[in-house]
Design a protein around this motif. Structure first.
Motif, PDB file in Angstrom:
ATOM      1  N   ASP A 137      23.764   4.868   7.520  1.00 16.46           N
ATOM      2  CA  ASP A 137      24.488   5.506   6.420  1.00 16.46           C
ATOM      3  C   ASP A 137      24.163   4.757   5.131  1.00 16.46           C
ATOM      4  O   ASP A 137      23.954   3.543   5.149  1.00 16.46           O
ATOM      5  CB  ASP A 137      25.998   5.417   6.634  1.00 16.46           C
ATOM      6  N   ARG A 144      29.194   8.954   3.667  1.00 19.63           N
ATOM      7  CA  ARG A 144      28.404   9.365   4.844  1.00 19.63           C
ATOM      8  C   ARG A 144      27.715  10.716   4.660  1.00 19.63           C
ATOM      9  O   ARG A 144      27.631  11.513   5.581  1.00 19.63           O
ATOM     10  CB  ARG A 144      29.281   9.385   6.089  1.00 19.63           C
ATOM     11  N   ASN A 145      27.214  10.950   3.462  1.00 15.51           N
ATOM     12  CA  ASN A 145      26.513  12.209   3.220  1.00 15.51           C
ATOM     13  C   ASN A 145      25.019  12.004   2.982  1.00 15.51           C
ATOM     14  O   ASN A 145      24.295  12.964   2.764  1.00 15.51           O
ATOM     15  CB  ASN A 145      27.130  12.965   2.041  1.00 15.51           C
ATOM     16  N   THR A 159      21.519   9.283   4.247  1.00 12.50           N
ATOM     17  CA  THR A 159      21.065   8.385   5.305  1.00 12.50           C
ATOM     18  C   THR A 159      19.776   7.693   4.903  1.00 12.50           C
ATOM     19  O   THR A 159      18.933   8.281   4.233  1.00 12.50           O
ATOM     20  CB  THR A 159      20.812   9.189   6.602  1.00 12.50           C
ATOM     21  N   PRO A 163      23.586  13.838   6.386  1.00 16.18           N
ATOM     22  CA  PRO A 163      24.390  12.877   7.140  1.00 16.18           C
ATOM     23  C   PRO A 163      23.684  12.349   8.387  1.00 16.18           C
ATOM     24  O   PRO A 163      22.930  13.068   9.041  1.00 16.18           O
ATOM     25  CB  PRO A 163      25.636  13.671   7.538  1.00 16.18           C
TER      26      PRO A 163
END
Length: 80
Positions: free
Chosen positions: A33, A38-39, A41, A55
């Motif tokens: 993350d 957490r949108n 990566t 995510p």
């Protein structure tokens, strides 16, 4: 369009700047993350880190679709 998709033995990845990358799935070293939302990566493969606007939970099944454990709904999130 999704930022990451599986194409045979490869991941087609589009980073935040729109650049496309084709990574062999076996070269993926880490998936993390980027922040608490957490949108996004980070995908590290072959010594290079790529930031993608998708995510982590959507990317992991693409890396090893047959090896993922069943998801449990009552699992508590990590405290950090």
């Amino acid at each position: 369009m999704e930022a990451v998709r599986r194409v045979g033995a490869y991941l087609q990845v589009q980073d935040g700047d729109g650049c496309r990358h084709l990574l062999r799935v076996s070269s993926v070293q880490a998936v993390s993350d980027t922040d608490l939302m957490r949108n996004e990566t980070f995908i590290t493969a072959a010594g290079r880190t790529i930031r993608v606007p998708q995510p982590l939970d959507e990317i992991v099944p693409l890396i090893s679709p047959g090896e993922r454990l069943p998801f449990e709904d009552d699992v508590e999130p990590w405290p950090f």
